[in-house]
Design a protein around this motif. Structure first.
Motif, PDB file in Angstrom:
ATOM      1  N   LEU A   1       0.825  -1.196   0.000  1.00 21.83           N
ATOM      2  CA  LEU A   1       0.000   0.000   0.000  1.00 21.83           C
ATOM      3  C   LEU A   1       0.868   1.258   0.000  1.00 21.83           C
ATOM      4  O   LEU A   1       0.512   2.269  -0.617  1.00 21.83           O
ATOM      5  CB  LEU A   1      -0.933   0.006   1.214  1.00 21.83           C
ATOM      6  CG  LEU A   1      -2.155  -0.913   1.126  1.00 21.83           C
ATOM      7  CD1 LEU A   1      -2.970  -0.832   2.407  1.00 21.83           C
ATOM      8  CD2 LEU A   1      -3.024  -0.547  -0.073  1.00 21.83           C
ATOM      9  N   ALA A   2       2.008   1.211   0.691  1.00 24.34           N
ATOM     10  CA  ALA A   2       2.918   2.353   0.690  1.00 24.34           C
ATOM     11  C   ALA A   2       3.488   2.579  -0.703  1.00 24.34           C
ATOM     12  O   ALA A   2       3.611   3.714  -1.177  1.00 24.34           O
ATOM     13  CB  ALA A   2       4.039   2.134   1.704  1.00 24.34           C
ATOM     14  N   THR A   3       3.839   1.478  -1.362  1.00 23.35           N
ATOM     15  CA  THR A   3       4.341   1.578  -2.736  1.00 23.35           C
ATOM     16  C   THR A   3       3.277   2.154  -3.661  1.00 23.35           C
ATOM     17  O   THR A   3       3.549   3.027  -4.498  1.00 23.35           O
ATOM     18  CB  THR A   3       4.777   0.195  -3.240  1.00 23.35           C
ATOM     19  OG1 THR A   3       5.796  -0.325  -2.378  1.00 23.35           O
ATOM     20  CG2 THR A   3       5.306   0.273  -4.660  1.00 23.35           C
ATOM     21  N   ALA A   4       2.042   1.702  -3.498  1.00 19.38           N
ATOM     22  CA  ALA A   4       0.946   2.197  -4.331  1.00 19.38           C
ATOM     23  C   ALA A   4       0.696   3.678  -4.084  1.00 19.38           C
ATOM     24  O   ALA A   4       0.398   4.426  -5.026  1.00 19.38           O
ATOM     25  CB  ALA A   4      -0.322   1.388  -4.048  1.00 19.38           C
ATOM     26  N   PHE A   5       0.819   4.107  -2.826  1.00 18.41           N
ATOM     27  CA  PHE A   5       0.626   5.520  -2.487  1.00 18.41           C
ATOM     28  C   PHE A   5       1.658   6.375  -3.203  1.00 18.41           C
ATOM     29  O   PHE A   5       1.328   7.408  -3.812  1.00 18.41           O
ATOM     30  CB  PHE A   5       0.730   5.710  -0.978  1.00 18.41           C
ATOM     31  CG  PHE A   5       0.554   7.123  -0.523  1.00 18.41           C
ATOM     32  CD1 PHE A   5      -0.697   7.621  -0.193  1.00 18.41           C
ATOM     33  CD2 PHE A   5       1.652   7.978  -0.409  1.00 18.41           C
ATOM     34  CE1 PHE A   5      -0.864   8.931   0.216  1.00 18.41           C
ATOM     35  CE2 PHE A   5       1.492   9.288  -0.004  1.00 18.41           C
ATOM     36  CZ  PHE A   5       0.229   9.761   0.312  1.00 18.41           C
ATOM     37  N   VAL A   6       2.928   5.975  -3.142  1.00 13.13           N
ATOM     38  CA  VAL A   6       3.995   6.732  -3.787  1.00 13.13           C
ATOM     39  C   VAL A   6       3.804   6.739  -5.297  1.00 13.13           C
ATOM     40  O   VAL A   6       3.935   7.781  -5.963  1.00 13.13           O
ATOM     41  CB  VAL A   6       5.377   6.162  -3.401  1.00 13.13           C
ATOM     42  CG1 VAL A   6       6.482   6.853  -4.202  1.00 13.13           C
ATOM     43  CG2 VAL A   6       5.627   6.331  -1.911  1.00 13.13           C
ATOM     44  N   ASP A   7       3.485   5.579  -5.853  1.00 15.96           N
ATOM     45  CA  ASP A   7       3.276   5.493  -7.303  1.00 15.96           C
ATOM     46  C   ASP A   7       2.132   6.397  -7.742  1.00 15.96           C
ATOM     47  O   ASP A   7       2.214   7.065  -8.793  1.00 15.96           O
ATOM     48  CB  ASP A   7       2.975   4.049  -7.707  1.00 15.96           C
ATOM     49  CG  ASP A   7       4.192   3.149  -7.590  1.00 15.96           C
ATOM     50  OD1 ASP A   7       5.317   3.688  -7.470  1.00 15.96           O
ATOM     51  OD2 ASP A   7       4.017   1.920  -7.594  1.00 15.96           O
ATOM     52  N   ALA A   8       1.067   6.440  -6.954  1.00 15.80           N
ATOM     53  CA  ALA A   8      -0.076   7.282  -7.306  1.00 15.80           C
ATOM     54  C   ALA A   8       0.295   8.756  -7.269  1.00 15.80           C
ATOM     55  O   ALA A   8      -0.132   9.549  -8.124  1.00 15.80           O
ATOM     56  CB  ALA A   8      -1.243   7.006  -6.357  1.00 15.80           C
ATOM     57  N   ALA A   9       1.103   9.147  -6.295  1.00 18.23           N
ATOM     58  CA  ALA A   9       1.535  10.542  -6.199  1.00 18.23           C
ATOM     59  C   ALA A   9       2.411  10.929  -7.383  1.00 18.23           C
ATOM     60  O   ALA A   9       2.292  12.041  -7.920  1.00 18.23           O
ATOM     61  CB  ALA A   9       2.289  10.760  -4.887  1.00 18.23           C
ATOM     62  N   VAL A  10       3.269  10.012  -7.806  1.00 21.36           N
ATOM     63  CA  VAL A  10       4.114  10.274  -8.977  1.00 21.36           C
ATOM     64  C   VAL A  10       3.243  10.426 -10.221  1.00 21.36           C
ATOM     65  O   VAL A  10       3.452  11.329 -11.051  1.00 21.36           O
ATOM     66  CB  VAL A  10       5.148   9.154  -9.152  1.00 21.36           C
ATOM     67  CG1 VAL A  10       5.894   9.321 -10.480  1.00 21.36           C
ATOM     68  CG2 VAL A  10       6.128   9.145  -7.995  1.00 21.36           C
ATOM     69  N   GLN A  11       2.234   9.586 -10.367  1.00 19.72           N
ATOM     70  CA  GLN A  11       1.326   9.684 -11.505  1.00 19.72           C
ATOM     71  C   GLN A  11       0.567  11.001 -11.494  1.00 19.72           C
ATOM     72  O   GLN A  11       0.203  11.538 -12.548  1.00 19.72           O
ATOM     73  CB  GLN A  11       0.343   8.512 -11.494  1.00 19.72           C
ATOM     74  CG  GLN A  11       0.978   7.169 -11.806  1.00 19.72           C
ATOM     75  CD  GLN A  11      -0.011   6.019 -11.701  1.00 19.72           C
ATOM     76  OE1 GLN A  11      -1.217   6.247 -11.665  1.00 19.72           O
ATOM     77  NE2 GLN A  11       0.506   4.804 -11.643  1.00 19.72           N
ATOM     78  N   ALA A  12       0.348  11.544 -10.281  1.00 16.32           N
ATOM     79  CA  ALA A  12      -0.363  12.821 -10.151  1.00 16.32           C
ATOM     80  C   ALA A  12       0.549  14.012 -10.410  1.00 16.32           C
ATOM     81  O   ALA A  12       0.086  15.161 -10.385  1.00 16.32           O
ATOM     82  CB  ALA A  12      -0.985  12.931  -8.766  1.00 16.32           C
TER      83      ALA A  12
ATOM     84  N   LEU B   1      10.929  18.386  -0.368  1.00 18.25           N
ATOM     85  CA  LEU B   1       9.711  18.254  -1.143  1.00 18.25           C
ATOM     86  C   LEU B   1       9.720  16.957  -1.943  1.00 18.25           C
ATOM     87  O   LEU B   1      10.763  16.476  -2.379  1.00 18.25           O
ATOM     88  CB  LEU B   1       9.542  19.447  -2.083  1.00 18.25           C
ATOM     89  CG  LEU B   1       9.378  20.814  -1.418  1.00 18.25           C
ATOM     90  CD1 LEU B   1       9.257  21.899  -2.476  1.00 18.25           C
ATOM     91  CD2 LEU B   1       8.165  20.825  -0.501  1.00 18.25           C
ATOM     92  N   GLY B   2       8.531  16.398  -2.136  1.00 20.43           N
ATOM     93  CA  GLY B   2       8.417  15.185  -2.924  1.00 20.43           C
ATOM     94  C   GLY B   2       7.765  14.063  -2.149  1.00 20.43           C
ATOM     95  O   GLY B   2       7.313  14.249  -1.017  1.00 20.43           O
ATOM     96  N   VAL B   3       7.693  12.901  -2.761  1.00 13.89           N
ATOM     97  CA  VAL B   3       7.071  11.732  -2.140  1.00 13.89           C
ATOM     98  C   VAL B   3       8.068  10.584  -2.117  1.00 13.89           C
ATOM     99  O   VAL B   3       8.922  10.445  -2.987  1.00 13.89           O
ATOM    100  CB  VAL B   3       5.796  11.298  -2.896  1.00 13.89           C
ATOM    101  CG1 VAL B   3       4.714  12.352  -2.763  1.00 13.89           C
ATOM    102  CG2 VAL B   3       6.101  11.005  -4.352  1.00 13.89           C
ATOM    103  N   GLY B   4       7.957   9.762  -1.101  1.00 15.46           N
ATOM    104  CA  GLY B   4       8.852   8.625  -0.959  1.00 15.46           C
ATOM    105  C   GLY B   4       8.642   7.975   0.392  1.00 15.46           C
ATOM    106  O   GLY B   4       7.673   8.271   1.094  1.00 15.46           O
TER     107      GLY B   4
END
Length: 257
Positions: A151-162, A176-179
């Protein structure tokens, strides 16, 4: 009445560091006063168990000042060796560079990001090793999370897609950023300020830890702090400080410190 060179009030994140560092000098007598007790509860050290510490005898169980619609927010705060570093979520993240530089620009000499970075590096034992922003060999172990939850991986991937940029190090060049955060863990267990600093110092003959000791007030003589009034086991006494009283208790209760 007992007497020491330094009296440190509060064995939390700051107090553990101060007591350990000051007592490195064998000629200095240090007293560390803590309202709670030793960090022996297994829920402290097993990372996934930390929510079980909330609203227990190890928690000051505070509320914030009234906010929107007069609502108060629950503020868990550790009443134990290590203080809140013994019950927090173990996320390792420093203050923002702009904040430190802003303090320095406003006159806080020695508090710019360039000034404090060497101390961050000195404290760290980062499993990624030493670089411009991180240290190795320090008392505080910093490591990558072990869970790798999808779920953590999916959260980061979704933020990158956004459209957000990835950030593999929130304590590096930018925040700044997601990870994924790094954590104050050692071998999969919590590495609190007590584990990192206080435990290795407990055997020193010049360090005295007064646990289950409630600090009521600072005693002043001639305009200077001369000691701390402490209640312990139903008895009130004054712990004298020949050099300094150091307050690192944070906010504990509305009635006393």
């Amino acid at each position: 009445m007992s007497s020491y060179d330094y009296v440190v009030v509060g064995a939390g994140s700051a107090g553990c560091v101060l007591a350990a560092r000051l007592s490195e000098d064998p000629e200095v007598r240090v007293a560390l006063i803590e309202a709670g007790g030793p960090d022996t509860a297994p829920e402290i050290h097993v990372p996934a168990a930390f929510p079980q510490l909330m609203k227990t005898e190890l928690d000051w169980d505070l509320d914030s000042e009234p906010g929107i619609d007069a609502r108060r927010t629950y503020l868990p705060r550790g009443r134990v060796f290590g203080g809140s570093s013994s019950m927090n979520a173990m996320i390792y993240i420093r203050g923002a560079r702009a904040d430190y530089d802003g303090w320095a620009a406003d006159g806080a000499v020695g508090w710019s990001y360039a000034d404090v970075l060497p101390y961050f590096r000195r404290a760290e034992d980062n499993e990624r090793g030493e670089d411009e922003f991180h240290g190795a060999g320090g008392p505080l172990t910093v490591s990558d999370g072990r869970s790798g939850h999808p779920l953590a991986t999916a959260f980061v991937d979704a933020a990158v897609q956004a459209g957000y940029k990835t950030n593999d190090d929130f304590n590096g060049e930018r925040q700044l950023g997601v990870g994924r955060y790094q954590l104050t863990q050692r071998g999969g267990m919590r590495c609190s300020a007590a584990v990192a600093y206080l435990h290795p110092a407990l055997g020193r003959p010049n360090l005295t830890v007064l646990s289950s000791a409630r600090a009521h007030r600072v005693v002043t003589e001639g305009g200077r702090a001369a000691g701390v009034e402490v209640e312990r086991g139903g008895t009130v006494e004054v712990v004298r400080a020949e050099r300094e009283v150091i307050l690192s208790a944070g906010r504990t209760s509305r009635r006393s410190c």
